[in-house]
Design a protein around this motif. Structure first.
Motif, mmCIF file in Angstrom:
data_model
loop_
_atom_site.group_PDB
_atom_site.id
_atom_site.type_symbol
_atom_site.label_atom_id
_atom_site.label_comp_id
_atom_site.label_asym_id
_atom_site.label_seq_id
_atom_site.Cartn_x
_atom_site.Cartn_y
_atom_site.Cartn_z
ATOM 1 N N LYS A 109 75.206 28.600 16.094
ATOM 2 C CA LYS A 109 75.917 27.736 17.034
ATOM 3 C C LYS A 109 74.983 27.294 18.163
ATOM 4 O O LYS A 109 73.787 27.587 18.132
ATOM 5 C CB LYS A 109 77.125 28.478 17.628
ATOM 6 N N GLU A 110 75.551 26.625 19.156
ATOM 7 C CA GLU A 110 74.805 26.244 20.365
ATOM 8 C C GLU A 110 73.531 25.458 20.052
ATOM 9 O O GLU A 110 72.478 25.700 20.641
ATOM 10 C CB GLU A 110 74.443 27.497 21.185
ATOM 11 N N GLY A 111 73.608 24.493 19.153
ATOM 12 C CA GLY A 111 72.409 23.720 18.812
ATOM 13 C C GLY A 111 72.455 22.286 19.280
ATOM 14 O O GLY A 111 71.572 21.492 18.952
ATOM 15 N N ASP A 112 73.461 21.905 20.059
ATOM 16 C CA ASP A 112 73.587 20.523 20.503
ATOM 17 C C ASP A 112 72.520 20.213 21.563
ATOM 18 O O ASP A 112 71.866 21.109 22.098
ATOM 19 C CB ASP A 112 74.992 20.277 21.052
ATOM 20 N N GLY A 134 64.630 26.506 19.923
ATOM 21 C CA GLY A 134 65.137 25.177 20.260
ATOM 22 C C GLY A 134 64.330 24.069 19.651
ATOM 23 O O GLY A 134 64.849 22.979 19.364
ATOM 24 N N ALA A 135 63.043 24.309 19.418
ATOM 25 C CA ALA A 135 62.185 23.280 18.836
ATOM 26 C C ALA A 135 62.566 22.993 17.387
ATOM 27 O O ALA A 135 62.435 21.864 16.903
ATOM 28 C CB ALA A 135 60.717 23.709 18.919
ATOM 29 N N THR A 136 63.039 24.017 16.686
ATOM 30 C CA THR A 136 63.490 23.849 15.288
ATOM 31 C C THR A 136 64.912 24.374 15.183
ATOM 32 O O THR A 136 65.208 25.252 14.361
ATOM 33 C CB THR A 136 62.570 24.616 14.321
ATOM 34 N N PHE A 137 65.780 23.824 16.041
ATOM 35 C CA PHE A 137 67.147 24.355 16.160
ATOM 36 C C PHE A 137 67.945 24.223 14.869
ATOM 37 O O PHE A 137 68.950 24.901 14.684
ATOM 38 C CB PHE A 137 67.887 23.652 17.300
ATOM 39 N N GLY A 138 67.512 23.337 13.972
ATOM 40 C CA GLY A 138 68.240 23.156 12.718
ATOM 41 C C GLY A 138 67.945 24.229 11.683
ATOM 42 O O GLY A 138 68.556 24.240 10.614
ATOM 43 N N LYS A 139 67.015 25.148 11.990
ATOM 44 C CA LYS A 139 66.637 26.197 11.050
ATOM 45 C C LYS A 139 66.820 27.574 11.691
ATOM 46 O O LYS A 139 66.620 27.756 12.891
ATOM 47 C CB LYS A 139 65.170 26.048 10.619
ATOM 48 N N VAL A 140 67.177 28.564 10.859
ATOM 49 C CA VAL A 140 67.294 29.957 11.293
ATOM 50 C C VAL A 140 66.477 30.810 10.333
ATOM 51 O O VAL A 140 66.624 30.692 9.108
ATOM 52 C CB VAL A 140 68.765 30.422 11.310
ATOM 53 N N HIS A 141 65.613 31.659 10.909
ATOM 54 C CA HIS A 141 64.796 32.546 10.069
ATOM 55 C C HIS A 141 65.498 33.898 9.945
ATOM 56 O O HIS A 141 65.849 34.522 10.938
ATOM 57 C CB HIS A 141 63.402 32.737 10.669
ATOM 58 N N LEU A 142 65.721 34.342 8.720
ATOM 59 C CA LEU A 142 66.449 35.577 8.449
ATOM 60 C C LEU A 142 65.528 36.604 7.794
ATOM 61 O O LEU A 142 64.728 36.255 6.916
ATOM 62 C CB LEU A 142 67.643 35.297 7.524
ATOM 63 N N THR A 143 65.680 37.832 8.231
ATOM 64 C CA THR A 143 64.903 38.927 7.648
ATOM 65 C C THR A 143 65.808 40.120 7.398
ATOM 66 O O THR A 143 66.578 40.522 8.287
ATOM 67 C CB THR A 143 63.759 39.362 8.585
ATOM 68 N N GLN A 144 65.761 40.670 6.215
ATOM 69 C CA GLN A 144 66.483 41.903 5.902
ATOM 70 C C GLN A 144 65.605 43.071 6.325
ATOM 71 O O GLN A 144 64.558 43.340 5.731
ATOM 72 C CB GLN A 144 66.819 41.977 4.411
ATOM 73 N N VAL A 145 66.026 43.761 7.403
ATOM 74 C CA VAL A 145 65.198 44.820 7.987
ATOM 75 C C VAL A 145 65.016 45.972 7.013
ATOM 76 O O VAL A 145 63.907 46.484 6.820
ATOM 77 C CB VAL A 145 65.812 45.302 9.322
ATOM 78 N N TRP A 175 73.643 28.790 7.327
ATOM 79 C CA TRP A 175 73.762 30.125 7.896
ATOM 80 C C TRP A 175 75.163 30.344 8.473
ATOM 81 O O TRP A 175 75.796 31.363 8.234
ATOM 82 C CB TRP A 175 72.696 30.303 8.954
ATOM 83 N N GLU A 176 75.647 29.342 9.189
ATOM 84 C CA GLU A 176 76.983 29.434 9.776
ATOM 85 C C GLU A 176 78.053 29.504 8.687
ATOM 86 O O GLU A 176 79.002 30.291 8.773
ATOM 87 C CB GLU A 176 77.220 28.228 10.694
#
Length: 584
Positions: A56-59, A91-102, A129-130
């Protein structure tokens, strides 16, 4: 639960969370004025960061897209149905989310969808992701339905944002949340049939479109019509009759190419006949005068003249008598010649009248022919005018048919709307009956939380109506902003209990200090104590941000509030905020 929040920003103050109650404190610096708050400390930004990491919060107005922050990563590490996940976003690449399985040894078998696409690390779009979080956390359907529940509309109840107007009333997590969105979200979280509310919203919008259609039909689709179906039927019949009449007239129309010339000839013939008739009338008077003159013409009687002289005693000599005889003959000759002239004039006048009469007869016969032709044929302009009138009548008839069709459709829709509305209302009533125990549990959960704060507990009223399920919160005899916010606290605790029971909670509940600002100190202390106990009882994480002056000074319970405060403590002094520096 959330294990931590972090950032690549060197001055950022990271947090490590534990299970149960976690209190983040913002201290008031010594240099702060009496009216200065801890708004610069960044407590509310913690809630925004969690939203940002979860898609969220990417506007464009997002805090994390500001120039001072956009090039840094911000993230959270949390438990996603038994799997520890790090979600990082900038914020520079707000359209992408990096995910890592710890913990790569944990399987994602309990996930409704593999957000990592079969790997232990992945970069996905924020929208995906959302959407995946909606299916994993809230078990939303694979195919999103129009007006159906979405991740954002559900998650916002567990992490209310003050900037969105989330602390105005219990039922709404945003001041812009529509009633339909509220009904769908709460029905889903409580376990009611939320599809009734989505169908009701579809029905409502259809009714709105029907109203617009009705207004269009009544406000000028046809000039001179009121929209009364009975009047439209009459208008339709009359206009169609005009169309039929003019259609037949056009069909049977016989055109005379030189109509204007024939019309001019008929007018000239009439003028010529009238002229001849006038001349005949004049000659008729002349003939009469001639006949009168002929009947009165005779030679003078000279014997009478001679007798007159004799009786007078005058004797005429012989020579005089001889000359008198000559005079008499002369007069007889004059009279004879005049009668001959009058007879000739009379003969000529009668001949002229006869000739004119014959010509008048001929002209009248021709005029009759021309008039008959004009009567049975038409001019081009007359034909064009007739066609134009027919076109207008046909257009009018078509407009009325459209008007009738619209009004009939409106009437059918209105009738169907009433039927569908009652059908949904009956479904909702049956749903309430079938889920009576669930509703009782929700009511009791709210009452329990409310009784922990007030002697006169508030009430949660859930009841069906024709507009859908209603959720009302009341506390008898108490009206204030503090009481309203306390009701929000109780409502959220009720939702947390019900969602946890159904296995569709995110595992944590976050309350910003804005919720506690107007609440009385005694109720504030009791709320924190109740939140801590409920979190331990049903197993969820409760994160609270508070200003240092919100901590009750005079305690009414033995609750060890300080034991739940986690480091670091924020402050409004330079460098003491969440991000380590101030910016606009």
């Amino acid at each position: 639960m959330i294990y931590s929040i972090f950032s690549s920003l060197p001055s950022f103050k990271s947090y490590a969370f534990r299970s149960g109650l976690n209190i983040i404190i913002a201290d008031k610096g010594e240099a702060s004025g009496a009216g200065q708050t801890r708004n610069k400390a960044g407590k509310s930004s913690i809630v925004l960061l969690i939203h940002f990491a979860l898609g969220k919060e990417g506007d464009p107005s997002s805090l994390f897209r500001k120039p001072e922050l956009k090039d840094h990563n911000f993230g959270i590490e949390f438990d996603l149905r038994g799997v520890r996940i790090r979600a990082t976003r900038s914020g520079a690449t707000f359209g992408k989310v990096h995910l890592t399985q710890v913990d790569a040894s944990k399987a994602v078998k309990d996930w409704a969808v593999d957000a990592l696409d079969g790997d232990w690390e992945a970069t996905v779009s924020s929208a995906k992701w959302e959407s995946d979080l909606g299916r994993i956390i809230f078990q939303l359907p694979e195919k999103s339905e129009k007006f159906g529940p979405k991740f954002g509309m559900l998650f916002n109840y567990f992490a209310r944002r003050a900037s969105s107007g989330a602390f105005l009333n219990p039922q709404q997590q945003s001041s812009k949340q529509s009633p339909a969105d509220t009904r769908v979200a709460l029905s889903y979280l409580l376990g009611l049939d939320w599809r009734i509310s989505t169908e009701r919203e579809q029905l409502r919008q259809s009714a709105e479109n029907t109203k617009k259609l009705q207004k269009a039909a009544q406000d000028g689709l046809l000039e001179g019509l009121t929209g009364d179906p009975k009047q439209l039927l009459t208008q339709s019949v009359l206009v169609q009759e005009d169309v039929n009449r003019m259609t037949e007239a056009v069909r049977s129309f016989r055109m005379l190419p030189d109509y204007a010339e024939r019309e001019k000839e008929a007018n000239n013939l009439t003028r010529e006949i009238n002229r001849l008739a006038d001349e005949n009338a004049q000659d008729g008077l002349y003939i009469h005068d001639l006949e009168v003159s002929l009947s009165s013409e005779s030679a003078p009687q000279l014997d009478d003249v001679q007798r007159m002289y004799s009786e007078a005693g005058v004797s005429l000599p012989g020579i005089a008598l001889q000359r008198f005889e000559e005079v008499r003959k002369f007069h007889e000759s004059v009279v004879r010649n005049r009668k001959m002239y009058l007879e000739e004039e009379l003969t000529q006048a009668r001949l002229n009248v006869e000739n004119r009469q014959r010509k008048m007869t001929q002209l009248d016969d021709r005029r009759t022919e021309v008039m008959t032709l004009l009567k049975t044929h038409g001019a081009l302009q007359h034909y064009s005018k007739l066609q134009s009138e027919l076109s207008r009548a046909e257009a009018r008839a078509e407009q009325i048919k459209q008007q009738q069709s619209i009004l009939h459709e409106v009437a059918e829709r209105v009738a169907q709307f009433k039927i569908d509305q009652q059908r949904l209302y009956l479904r909702l009533q049956r749903d309430f009956i079938e889920n009576e125990q669930l509703l009782k549990d929700a009511i009791l959960a709210f009452e329990e939380a409310s009784r922990a704060l007030y002697e006169n507990a508030g009430n949660l009223n859930i009841y069906p109506s024709e507009t859908g399920p209603n959720f009302e919160v009341t506390i008898q005899g108490m009206k204030s902003q503090g009481v309203n916010n306390a009701q929000i606290f109780c409502f959220d605790m009720m939702l947390m209990r019900m969602a946890t029971r159904r296995g569709i909670s995110p595992g944590f509940l976050i309350h910003d200090s804005s919720l506690f600002d107007p609440i009385d100190e005694r109720q504030k202390e009791r709320a924190l104590e109740y939140g801590a106990k409920l979190a331990e009882q049903i197993g969820f994480q409760y994160i609270v941000t508070l200003n240092s002056d919100q901590i009750p000074k005079e305690r009414v319970t033995t609750f060890p509030l300080e034991d739940y405060i986690i480091p670091p403590r924020l402050t409004d002094e330079p460098g003491g905020g969440l991000f380590g520096f101030e910016f606009n």
